[in-house]
Design an enzyme around this catalytic site. Structure first.
Site, PDB file in Angstrom:
ATOM      1  N   GLY A   1      -7.405   4.233   3.679  1.00 63.77           N
ATOM      2  CA  GLY A   1      -7.974   3.156   3.522  1.00 63.77           C
ATOM      3  C   GLY A   1      -7.164   1.842   3.840  1.00 63.77           C
ATOM      4  O   GLY A   1      -5.897   1.959   4.701  1.00 63.77           O
ATOM      5  N   ARG A   2      -7.589   0.782   3.449  1.00 63.63           N
ATOM      6  CA  ARG A   2      -6.607  -0.592   3.470  1.00 63.63           C
ATOM      7  C   ARG A   2      -5.154  -0.286   3.215  1.00 63.63           C
ATOM      8  O   ARG A   2      -4.297  -0.600   4.031  1.00 63.63           O
ATOM      9  CB  ARG A   2      -7.238  -1.600   2.984  1.00 63.63           C
ATOM     10  CG  ARG A   2      -8.746  -2.026   3.350  1.00 63.63           C
ATOM     11  CD  ARG A   2      -9.046  -3.299   2.690  1.00 63.63           C
ATOM     12  NE  ARG A   2     -10.170  -3.752   3.037  1.00 63.63           N
ATOM     13  CZ  ARG A   2     -11.371  -3.561   2.443  1.00 63.63           C
ATOM     14  NH1 ARG A   2     -11.634  -2.660   1.672  1.00 63.63           N
ATOM     15  NH2 ARG A   2     -12.292  -4.206   3.070  1.00 63.63           N
ATOM     16  N   ILE A   3      -4.940   0.435   2.026  1.00 62.13           N
ATOM     17  CA  ILE A   3      -3.479   0.447   1.602  1.00 62.13           C
ATOM     18  C   ILE A   3      -2.891   1.491   2.415  1.00 62.13           C
ATOM     19  O   ILE A   3      -1.604   1.310   2.902  1.00 62.13           O
ATOM     20  CB  ILE A   3      -3.268   0.677   0.329  1.00 62.13           C
ATOM     21  CG1 ILE A   3      -3.805  -0.475  -0.768  1.00 62.13           C
ATOM     22  CG2 ILE A   3      -1.939   1.012  -0.171  1.00 62.13           C
ATOM     23  CD1 ILE A   3      -3.992  -0.321  -2.259  1.00 62.13           C
TER      24      ILE A   3
ATOM     25  N   ARG B   1     -11.480  11.584   4.040  1.00 63.12           N
ATOM     26  CA  ARG B   1     -12.910  12.342   4.029  1.00 63.12           C
ATOM     27  C   ARG B   1     -13.067  12.690   5.451  1.00 63.12           C
ATOM     28  O   ARG B   1     -13.677  13.791   5.583  1.00 63.12           O
ATOM     29  CB  ARG B   1     -13.826  11.307   3.426  1.00 63.12           C
ATOM     30  CG  ARG B   1     -13.736  11.398   1.832  1.00 63.12           C
ATOM     31  CD  ARG B   1     -15.057  10.851   1.172  1.00 63.12           C
ATOM     32  NE  ARG B   1     -14.633  10.718  -0.105  1.00 63.12           N
ATOM     33  CZ  ARG B   1     -14.023   9.356  -0.638  1.00 63.12           C
ATOM     34  NH1 ARG B   1     -13.879   8.312   0.293  1.00 63.12           N
ATOM     35  NH2 ARG B   1     -13.768   9.325  -2.073  1.00 63.12           N
TER      36      ARG B   1
ATOM     37  N   ARG C   1      -3.332   6.447  -8.197  1.00 64.49           N
ATOM     38  CA  ARG C   1      -3.776   6.551  -9.564  1.00 64.49           C
ATOM     39  C   ARG C   1      -3.093   7.923 -10.191  1.00 64.49           C
ATOM     40  O   ARG C   1      -3.158   8.858  -9.397  1.00 64.49           O
ATOM     41  CB  ARG C   1      -5.249   6.634  -9.900  1.00 64.49           C
ATOM     42  CG  ARG C   1      -5.964   5.409  -9.724  1.00 64.49           C
ATOM     43  CD  ARG C   1      -5.499   4.430 -11.009  1.00 64.49           C
ATOM     44  NE  ARG C   1      -6.582   3.196 -11.036  1.00 64.49           N
ATOM     45  CZ  ARG C   1      -6.008   2.071 -10.494  1.00 64.49           C
ATOM     46  NH1 ARG C   1      -4.874   1.932  -9.846  1.00 64.49           N
ATOM     47  NH2 ARG C   1      -6.839   0.762 -10.228  1.00 64.49           N
TER      48      ARG C   1
ATOM     49  N   ASP D   1       4.421   5.094  -9.339  1.00 63.37           N
ATOM     50  CA  ASP D   1       4.102   3.876  -9.958  1.00 63.37           C
ATOM     51  C   ASP D   1       3.062   3.834 -10.952  1.00 63.37           C
ATOM     52  O   ASP D   1       2.744   3.259 -11.457  1.00 63.37           O
ATOM     53  CB  ASP D   1       3.906   2.935  -8.659  1.00 63.37           C
ATOM     54  CG  ASP D   1       3.860   1.644  -9.246  1.00 63.37           C
ATOM     55  OD1 ASP D   1       4.618   1.078 -10.210  1.00 63.37           O
ATOM     56  OD2 ASP D   1       2.508   0.914  -9.203  1.00 63.37           O
TER      57      ASP D   1
ATOM     58  N   GLU E   1      -1.143   5.551 -19.089  1.00 69.75           N
ATOM     59  CA  GLU E   1      -0.307   4.455 -18.882  1.00 69.75           C
ATOM     60  C   GLU E   1      -0.233   3.527 -20.088  1.00 69.75           C
ATOM     61  O   GLU E   1      -1.528   3.300 -20.742  1.00 69.75           O
ATOM     62  CB  GLU E   1      -0.555   3.401 -17.736  1.00 69.75           C
ATOM     63  CG  GLU E   1      -0.280   4.366 -16.509  1.00 69.75           C
ATOM     64  CD  GLU E   1      -0.533   3.506 -15.293  1.00 69.75           C
ATOM     65  OE1 GLU E   1      -1.117   2.206 -15.558  1.00 69.75           O
ATOM     66  OE2 GLU E   1      -0.445   4.086 -14.323  1.00 69.75           O
TER      67      GLU E   1
ATOM     68  N   HIS F   1       3.747   0.794 -12.781  1.00 63.77           N
ATOM     69  CA  HIS F   1       2.586   0.265 -12.332  1.00 63.77           C
ATOM     70  C   HIS F   1       2.723  -1.219 -12.027  1.00 63.77           C
ATOM     71  O   HIS F   1       1.977  -2.031 -12.480  1.00 63.77           O
ATOM     72  CB  HIS F   1       1.101   0.547 -13.167  1.00 63.77           C
ATOM     73  CG  HIS F   1       0.118   0.360 -12.422  1.00 63.77           C
ATOM     74  ND1 HIS F   1      -1.121   1.211 -12.964  1.00 63.77           N
ATOM     75  CD2 HIS F   1      -0.542  -0.225 -11.300  1.00 63.77           C
ATOM     76  CE1 HIS F   1      -2.013   0.868 -12.091  1.00 63.77           C
ATOM     77  NE2 HIS F   1      -1.808  -0.088 -11.010  1.00 63.77           N
TER      78      HIS F   1
HETATM   79  C1  8YV Z   1      -3.237  -3.684 -10.605  1.00 57.99           C
HETATM   80  C2  8YV Z   1      -4.600  -1.880  -9.416  1.00 57.99           C
HETATM   81  O1  8YV Z   1      -2.147  -3.077 -11.555  1.00 57.99           O
HETATM   82  O2  8YV Z   1      -5.447  -2.885  -7.815  1.00 57.99           O
HETATM   83  C3  8YV Z   1      -5.527  -2.063  -8.638  1.00 57.99           C
HETATM   84  O3  8YV Z   1      -6.535  -1.075  -8.808  1.00 57.99           O
HETATM   85  O4  8YV Z   1      -4.437  -0.957 -10.261  1.00 57.99           O
HETATM   86  C4  8YV Z   1      -3.384  -2.940  -9.431  1.00 57.99           C
HETATM   87  O5  8YV Z   1      -3.296  -3.738  -8.416  1.00 57.99           O
HETATM   88  C5  8YV Z   1      -3.974  -4.355 -11.514  1.00 57.99           C
HETATM   89  O6  8YV Z   1      -5.669  -4.229 -11.161  1.00 57.99           O
HETATM   90  C6  8YV Z   1      -3.474  -5.893 -11.610  1.00 57.99           C
HETATM   91  O7  8YV Z   1      -4.469  -6.681 -12.212  1.00 57.99           O
END
Ligand code: 8YV
Length: 306
Positions: free
Chosen positions: A145-147, A167, A224, A248, A253, A271
């Protein structure tokens, strides 16, 4: 003029972005006081559970400060016509950079070297074991995806060969597709987990995938925790089935299992992949923009289709 009441389950960062939220809204922090709110601000890792959503009968909008929706009850949101926004794109470079950093920390023993010096081992004549060059490794991106794509661009820029699985194959993508996690792991040395969380991706990286990655391989997870089967990962780190991991994210958590704390070839991070000044400010801005559009009766700039 009365300001709309909103429930904020997460803080925006940096601090001046909270000031801006509080300037425009009457911000409630405790869900017990928020029965009548119509909008919620939450974080990707905090989300909004089924029970929390049920406790908010007037809810019309959820602004997620992040991209993960795995902790939001999206089925209920769809059923009740609740709009949901996230903060895509603006965090991708920060998260990709962190994935790269964890991979380097792992392959070049950066965290290990830090511990080695602090423990006095260097001055006692000790030598850190050789690392391995990350840029000589083949990268596998799990979740394109984007990341994942931002990370792929970064790694290609470093001269790495990049493969991916998703997918479906993405037409025109510059990287080679593999049909599943196991095929990807077999053909790469550094497996980067950038997929979304939730039931669809739970334990996608398990014992057989780690075995396919092999003894020179590393896993980096910025997605995740549950996407990587923790028990299998800890065993693979302990037995040398893989060389190392950079994590991370975790199942529960901020609790990190002892087996990972005990693994010297595992680099741990709390994280924080999106936690840069730049990314967090841009994320907070998008949260404010989406709230503003919602209360102004306009389309949300980054609405998620529910
Ligand atoms: C942040 C994340 O930890 O984008 C997400 O889903 O888990 C992280 O970017 C979190 O949402 C910060 O607010």
């Amino acid at each position: 003029m009365t300001r709309p009441r909103i429930l904020a389950l997460a803080d925006l960062k940096p601090a001046d972005m909270i000031d801006r939220l509080e300037a425009d809204y009457d911000v409630i922090r405790d869900i017990a006081d928020a029965g009548d709110v119509t909008a919620v601000v939450t974080a990707g890792n905090i989300g909004l559970s089924a029970a929390q959503m049920e406790a908010l009968p007037d809810l019309r909008m959820i602004a997620v400060n992040g991209v993960g929706l795995d902790a939001v009850d999206m089925a209920q949101a769809a059923r009740r016509g609740i709009r949901v926004s996230t903060t895509p794109d603006v965090l991708s470079p920060a998260v990709a950079e962190m994935a790269l950093g964890l991979a380097l920390a792992c392959t070049r023993r950066i965290a290990e070297g830090d511990r080695f010096i602090r423990a006095g081992a260097w001055k006692q004549g000790g030598k850190l074991a050789l690392g391995r060059s990350l840029t000589d490794m083949r990268a596998g991106i799990l979740g394109y995806g984007r990341i994942g794509r931002t990370l792929a661009d970064m790694l290609r820029g470093l001269g790495m060969q990049v493969l991916y699985t998703a997918r479906s194959e993405k037409p025109g993508a510059p990287d080679a597709f593999r049909p599943d996690a196991r095929a990807l792991a077999r053909d790469c040395d550094a497996l980067f987990v950038t997929t979304s969380g939730g039931d669809d991706t739970r334990a996608l990286v398990d014992g057989p995938v780690l075995a396919a990655l092999g003894a020179q391989g590393i896993v980096v997870n910025v997605a995740r925790g549950p996407v990587v089967q923790t028990h299998d990962l800890a065993a693979a780190l302990r037995d040398g089935t893989i060389a190392g991991a950079g994590l991370d994210v975790f199942d529960d958590e901020p609790h990190v299992p002892q087996a990972l704390l005990d693994a010297p070839n595992c680099v741990l991070s709390p994280h924080v992949a999106s936690a840069t000044e730049q990314a967090r400010r841009a994320m907070a801005q998008l949260v404010l923009d989406n709230l503003d559009a919602h209360f102004g009766g306009r389309p949300l700039p980054t609405e998620v289709r529910t």
